[in-house]
Design a protein around this motif. Sequence first.
Motif, PDB file in Angstrom:
ATOM      1  N   LEU A   1      28.147  47.223  34.649  1.00 46.50           N
ATOM      2  CA  LEU A   1      28.882  46.851  33.354  1.00 46.50           C
ATOM      3  C   LEU A   1      27.548  46.776  32.339  1.00 46.50           C
ATOM      4  CD1 LEU A   1      31.369  45.964  31.744  1.00 46.50           C
ATOM      5  CD2 LEU A   1      30.588  43.537  32.422  1.00 46.50           C
ATOM      6  N   ARG A   2      26.682  46.060  32.589  1.00 36.29           N
ATOM      7  CA  ARG A   2      25.595  45.987  31.643  1.00 36.29           C
ATOM      8  C   ARG A   2      24.971  47.283  31.209  1.00 36.29           C
ATOM      9  NH1 ARG A   2      23.557  42.017  35.269  1.00 36.29           N
ATOM     10  NH2 ARG A   2      21.556  43.238  35.491  1.00 36.29           N
ATOM     11  N   SER A   3      24.860  48.218  32.269  1.00 37.11           N
ATOM     12  CA  SER A   3      24.372  49.448  31.974  1.00 37.11           C
ATOM     13  C   SER A   3      25.401  50.713  31.333  1.00 37.11           C
ATOM     14  CB  SER A   3      24.082  50.000  33.080  1.00 37.11           C
ATOM     15  OG  SER A   3      22.977  49.168  33.843  1.00 37.11           O
ATOM     16  N   ASP A   4      26.527  50.113  31.066  1.00 37.64           N
ATOM     17  CA  ASP A   4      27.464  50.949  30.426  1.00 37.64           C
ATOM     18  C   ASP A   4      28.186  50.538  28.905  1.00 37.64           C
ATOM     19  OD1 ASP A   4      29.840  52.543  29.729  1.00 37.64           O
ATOM     20  OD2 ASP A   4      30.453  52.440  31.893  1.00 37.64           O
ATOM     21  N   PRO A   5      27.552  50.980  27.863  1.00 38.66           N
ATOM     22  CA  PRO A   5      27.928  50.334  26.662  1.00 38.66           C
ATOM     23  C   PRO A   5      29.276  50.814  26.351  1.00 38.66           C
ATOM     24  CG  PRO A   5      25.611  51.892  26.629  1.00 38.66           C
ATOM     25  CD  PRO A   5      26.468  51.936  27.974  1.00 38.66           C
ATOM     26  N   GLN A   6      29.747  51.725  26.788  1.00 40.62           N
ATOM     27  CA  GLN A   6      31.222  51.909  26.486  1.00 40.62           C
ATOM     28  C   GLN A   6      32.109  50.998  27.034  1.00 40.62           C
ATOM     29  OE1 GLN A   6      32.875  55.941  27.255  1.00 40.62           O
ATOM     30  NE2 GLN A   6      34.746  55.487  26.487  1.00 40.62           N
ATOM     31  N   ALA A   7      31.850  50.692  28.630  1.00 36.89           N
ATOM     32  CA  ALA A   7      32.596  49.545  29.029  1.00 36.89           C
ATOM     33  C   ALA A   7      32.430  48.218  28.497  1.00 36.89           C
ATOM     34  CB  ALA A   7      32.271  49.722  30.607  1.00 36.89           C
ATOM     35  N   MET A   8      31.131  47.915  28.178  1.00 35.41           N
ATOM     36  CA  MET A   8      30.906  46.752  27.556  1.00 35.41           C
ATOM     37  C   MET A   8      31.675  46.470  26.126  1.00 35.41           C
ATOM     38  SD  MET A   8      28.948  44.433  28.958  1.00 35.41           S
ATOM     39  CE  MET A   8      28.120  43.385  27.724  1.00 35.41           C
ATOM     40  N   ALA A   9      31.516  47.604  25.730  1.00 33.69           N
ATOM     41  CA  ALA A   9      32.368  47.541  24.057  1.00 33.69           C
ATOM     42  C   ALA A   9      33.889  47.349  24.317  1.00 33.69           C
ATOM     43  CB  ALA A   9      32.034  48.991  23.340  1.00 33.69           C
ATOM     44  N   ALA A  10      34.326  47.875  25.378  1.00 33.14           N
ATOM     45  CA  ALA A  10      35.799  47.845  25.712  1.00 33.14           C
ATOM     46  C   ALA A  10      36.109  46.626  26.001  1.00 33.14           C
ATOM     47  CB  ALA A  10      36.207  48.682  26.623  1.00 33.14           C
ATOM     48  N   LEU A  11      35.474  45.999  26.987  1.00 31.89           N
ATOM     49  CA  LEU A  11      35.491  44.538  27.495  1.00 31.89           C
ATOM     50  C   LEU A  11      35.248  43.563  26.160  1.00 31.89           C
ATOM     51  CD1 LEU A  11      35.986  42.415  29.553  1.00 31.89           C
ATOM     52  CD2 LEU A  11      33.506  42.380  30.223  1.00 31.89           C
ATOM     53  N   ARG A  12      34.006  43.606  25.312  1.00 30.61           N
ATOM     54  CA  ARG A  12      34.055  42.938  24.441  1.00 30.61           C
ATOM     55  C   ARG A  12      35.262  42.825  23.149  1.00 30.61           C
ATOM     56  NH1 ARG A  12      31.497  42.069  19.048  1.00 30.61           N
ATOM     57  NH2 ARG A  12      30.044  40.492  19.008  1.00 30.61           N
ATOM     58  N   GLU A  13      35.783  43.856  23.068  1.00 29.04           N
ATOM     59  CA  GLU A  13      37.023  44.015  22.272  1.00 29.04           C
ATOM     60  C   GLU A  13      38.147  43.302  22.719  1.00 29.04           C
ATOM     61  OE1 GLU A  13      39.964  47.510  20.242  1.00 29.04           O
ATOM     62  OE2 GLU A  13      38.328  48.098  21.407  1.00 29.04           O
ATOM     63  N   GLN A  14      38.396  43.334  23.962  1.00 27.76           N
ATOM     64  CA  GLN A  14      39.791  42.521  24.454  1.00 27.76           C
ATOM     65  C   GLN A  14      39.150  41.029  24.424  1.00 27.76           C
ATOM     66  OE1 GLN A  14      42.376  44.021  27.092  1.00 27.76           O
ATOM     67  NE2 GLN A  14      41.024  45.906  27.555  1.00 27.76           N
ATOM     68  N   VAL A  15      38.009  40.680  25.042  1.00 31.81           N
ATOM     69  CA  VAL A  15      37.632  39.316  25.081  1.00 31.81           C
ATOM     70  C   VAL A  15      37.637  38.554  23.672  1.00 31.81           C
ATOM     71  CG1 VAL A  15      35.452  37.705  25.415  1.00 31.81           C
ATOM     72  CG2 VAL A  15      36.243  39.503  26.962  1.00 31.81           C
ATOM     73  N   GLN A  16      37.283  39.303  22.450  1.00 33.90           N
ATOM     74  CA  GLN A  16      37.395  38.661  21.271  1.00 33.90           C
ATOM     75  C   GLN A  16      38.928  38.767  20.580  1.00 33.90           C
ATOM     76  OE1 GLN A  16      34.804  37.258  19.489  1.00 33.90           O
ATOM     77  NE2 GLN A  16      33.434  37.289  21.049  1.00 33.90           N
ATOM     78  N   ALA A  17      39.534  39.854  20.908  1.00 37.08           N
ATOM     79  CA  ALA A  17      40.873  39.800  20.367  1.00 37.08           C
ATOM     80  C   ALA A  17      41.746  38.761  21.100  1.00 37.08           C
ATOM     81  CB  ALA A  17      41.316  40.964  20.639  1.00 37.08           C
TER      82      ALA A  17
ATOM     83  N   ALA B   1      28.126  37.111  29.175  1.00 34.19           N
ATOM     84  CA  ALA B   1      29.173  36.291  28.395  1.00 34.19           C
ATOM     85  C   ALA B   1      28.369  36.183  26.962  1.00 34.19           C
ATOM     86  CB  ALA B   1      28.992  35.018  28.924  1.00 34.19           C
ATOM     87  N   GLU B   2      27.157  36.256  27.079  1.00 34.90           N
ATOM     88  CA  GLU B   2      26.340  35.984  25.587  1.00 34.90           C
ATOM     89  C   GLU B   2      26.460  37.356  24.778  1.00 34.90           C
ATOM     90  OE1 GLU B   2      21.946  35.038  23.936  1.00 34.90           O
ATOM     91  OE2 GLU B   2      22.366  35.104  25.744  1.00 34.90           O
ATOM     92  N   SER B   3      26.390  38.550  25.642  1.00 34.08           N
ATOM     93  CA  SER B   3      26.626  39.679  25.025  1.00 34.08           C
ATOM     94  C   SER B   3      28.195  39.998  24.450  1.00 34.08           C
ATOM     95  CB  SER B   3      26.337  40.935  25.883  1.00 34.08           C
ATOM     96  OG  SER B   3      25.035  40.641  26.382  1.00 34.08           O
ATOM     97  N   LEU B   4      29.088  39.186  25.258  1.00 39.50           N
ATOM     98  CA  LEU B   4      30.479  39.430  24.645  1.00 39.50           C
ATOM     99  C   LEU B   4      30.802  38.558  23.417  1.00 39.50           C
ATOM    100  CD1 LEU B   4      31.949  39.580  28.291  1.00 39.50           C
ATOM    101  CD2 LEU B   4      31.663  41.479  26.660  1.00 39.50           C
ATOM    102  N   SER B   5      30.038  37.490  23.178  1.00 40.07           N
ATOM    103  CA  SER B   5      30.175  36.597  22.142  1.00 40.07           C
ATOM    104  C   SER B   5      30.214  37.099  20.846  1.00 40.07           C
ATOM    105  CB  SER B   5      29.264  35.401  22.318  1.00 40.07           C
ATOM    106  OG  SER B   5      29.711  34.604  23.544  1.00 40.07           O
ATOM    107  N   SER B   6      30.520  36.371  19.915  1.00 42.05           N
ATOM    108  CA  SER B   6      30.818  36.658  18.509  1.00 42.05           C
ATOM    109  C   SER B   6      30.679  35.179  17.818  1.00 42.05           C
ATOM    110  CB  SER B   6      31.751  37.415  18.043  1.00 42.05           C
ATOM    111  OG  SER B   6      32.965  36.543  17.740  1.00 42.05           O
ATOM    112  N   PRO B   7      30.255  35.198  16.313  1.00 41.00           N
ATOM    113  CA  PRO B   7      30.169  34.120  15.518  1.00 41.00           C
ATOM    114  C   PRO B   7      31.485  33.410  15.620  1.00 41.00           C
ATOM    115  CG  PRO B   7      29.051  35.792  14.560  1.00 41.00           C
ATOM    116  CD  PRO B   7      29.585  36.522  15.517  1.00 41.00           C
ATOM    117  N   ASP B   8      32.585  33.952  15.733  1.00 41.82           N
ATOM    118  CA  ASP B   8      33.897  33.523  15.859  1.00 41.82           C
ATOM    119  C   ASP B   8      34.360  32.871  17.130  1.00 41.82           C
ATOM    120  OD1 ASP B   8      34.307  34.037  13.074  1.00 41.82           O
ATOM    121  OD2 ASP B   8      35.178  36.135  13.587  1.00 41.82           O
ATOM    122  N   HIS B   9      33.650  33.587  18.115  1.00 40.87           N
ATOM    123  CA  HIS B   9      34.036  32.993  19.554  1.00 40.87           C
ATOM    124  C   HIS B   9      33.007  33.093  20.450  1.00 40.87           C
ATOM    125  CE1 HIS B   9      36.519  32.589  23.231  1.00 40.87           C
ATOM    126  NE2 HIS B   9      36.262  33.722  23.564  1.00 40.87           N
ATOM    127  N   THR B  10      32.648  32.264  21.058  1.00 39.05           N
ATOM    128  CA  THR B  10      31.513  32.034  21.909  1.00 39.05           C
ATOM    129  C   THR B  10      32.111  32.052  23.464  1.00 39.05           C
ATOM    130  OG1 THR B  10      30.054  30.629  20.688  1.00 39.05           O
ATOM    131  CG2 THR B  10      29.536  30.717  22.862  1.00 39.05           C
TER     132      THR B  10
END
Length: 420
Positions: free
Chosen positions: A92-108, A128-137
């Motif tokens: 997962l950490r090595s796949d930017p596309q998969a990380m981006a898809a996960l981050r989008e759903q986690v944040q939404a 978990a830190e990579s999936l976080s944003s200022p709006d949602h940790t």
Amino acid sequence: MLVQSQTADGLALLDDFIRSCAFLHDDWTDHEGVGGWGQYTTNPLLFSPPVCVTSSLAGYGPRTIDQLRSLGGFQGSIIQPEWRTNNLALNLRSDPQAMAALREQVQAQRLHLSSFYNDPGRRIDAIAESLSSPDHTVQAHPSHSAFMQMYSKLRFSDYIDGVPSPQAATCESLADLKAFARDSARANPGMVIKLDHRNLFHLDSADDIDGIADQLEYPLRVETAYPLTATPIVNAIRWKGQVAPLFMVDQYIRDWLHWGNGSPASGTAEQRARMVEYTLRIGEQMEGYEGVFGVDFIHTPDGAIYAVDINARFCSSTYPYGLLTRAGVDPDRTHTRYRLVPCRLDSLDDLTTDREFIALTPGSDCGLFAYDPVAYFELPHPVHYVNYVCVAPTAAACLALDEMMTRIIARHTARHSADD
């Protein structure tokens, strides 16, 4: 037997936990030198979490997935990172596309991250830190610090105040270990030496220590071994400041390793009530831990009960019995057998399409389901282990289903082995 209100409280907490998390459950190991798709990466799909990161569904087959979906599983979003290694977290950490898809759903959906292990090799907190944003940790459950504290066998005594456990000691040296072994106050001569989760030794007496001395690392925990009449486990959850039991089942142990479960769990009503009480006491002492956990118990011939291990994670039994309980099947009132067995299959559809297979269906109290094929895709007929569950209203009917499944697996394994 669990009090019905306790079970309801636990299942409500479990449902809330599942709805609150994306799941990344990874238990990778090398098997016989072959990099395999290990157990557990698909297990959370039985719960239908909002999002599940998994390695592959290739060993299932469409008929098997359809059956599991009818029972309430396989209904969330699935993310499959590009395959690089049998370490799913690394993939997962090595796949930017998969990380981006996960981050989008986690944040939404404002999700957190549930893991199976959170040890250094997986770096779940970093994900978990990579999936976080200022709006949602995004928080990892369990956190790395909480998991590692609970994972250490040396910390077991920190969580069992008021709970009976075997005579034990922390040994800093071989001399300490031999002193414990020869202590005349011990109830039995046998010992269990615990180094970590999968690395333990069972010795009959002090005379056996020298034969394994070069394999030991200190400090270590050693416990007195007892004759056993049962080895139940209580699954429970600690979430949002509450602790509640989920279910209780027996464990099938072979060579001191887990090979399955069954219900109803052994013991009298009073013994079972005590195990629930002890589990809740332990859960209340697990400061900083959030998520599902299991407590292993042993019963001895004199009626004693001892807590012998705390599994700070989802357990092997959590997934299939979680599916059953959330589907309305009560393990306390139903006869079940869960097993992990070797096989040689193309996919689980070899089993679920077999003429003898009786599929468990919604609302039924009798049938089978198979899941989590452990596959080695470099090899022909890649599914080498299968997990399955038998459900029946009586012990005899459950045993008959288990014998039927054994025949089905043996028939297909023999056919595929002849092809090699």
